[in-house]
Design a protein around this motif. Structure first.
Motif, short mmCIF file in Angstrom:
data_model
loop_
_atom_site.label_atom_id
_atom_site.label_comp_id
_atom_site.label_asym_id
_atom_site.label_seq_id
_atom_site.Cartn_x
_atom_site.Cartn_y
_atom_site.Cartn_z
N LYS A 11 1.91 -5.81 -0.18
CA LYS A 11 2.99 -5.51 0.55
C LYS A 11 2.49 -4.23 1.31
O LYS A 11 1.70 -3.25 1.01
CB LYS A 11 4.15 -4.61 -0.38
N SER A 15 6.53 -0.82 4.80
CA SER A 15 7.71 -1.41 4.12
C SER A 15 8.70 -0.46 3.64
O SER A 15 8.21 0.40 3.11
CB SER A 15 7.32 -2.73 3.28
N CYS A 22 10.37 -6.16 3.75
CA CYS A 22 9.13 -6.18 3.69
C CYS A 22 8.04 -7.02 4.30
O CYS A 22 8.52 -8.18 4.40
CB CYS A 22 8.95 -6.47 2.01
N GLU A 24 4.11 -8.30 4.17
CA GLU A 24 3.04 -8.31 3.43
C GLU A 24 1.86 -8.61 4.28
O GLU A 24 1.88 -9.61 5.27
CB GLU A 24 3.14 -9.54 2.27
N SER A 37 7.97 -10.91 3.09
CA SER A 37 7.66 -11.27 1.77
C SER A 37 8.89 -11.71 1.04
O SER A 37 8.80 -12.47 -0.14
CB SER A 37 7.63 -9.92 0.91
#
Length: 64
Positions: A11, A15, A22, A24, A37
């Motif tokens: 992550k 975020s 979020c 990633e 995410s």
């Protein structure tokens, strides 16, 4: 586009702390991969390493 199954996504520190919004990121030789995410099976974007470094530098400097 490289297959994302071998990438170790984490992550992003940028975020939201509430679990929403979020992003990633996974680093690999020569590129970084970015995905949502909430929808990891939807795929990822690959960004060449020099462009990713320039993007992060701009974000950290507040230019984006």
């Amino acid at each position: 586009m490289p297959d994302g199954s071998h990438l170790a996504f984490r992550k992003s520190s940028y975020s939201s702390g509430t679990g929403q919004n979020c992003v990633e990121v996974a680093d690999a030789p020569g590129f970084s991969a970015v995905r949502d995410s909430q929808y990891p099976d939807a795929g990822h974007l690959t960004v060449p390493a020099p462009e990713w470094s320039a993007f992060l530098a701009d974000v950290k400097a507040g230019r984006l």
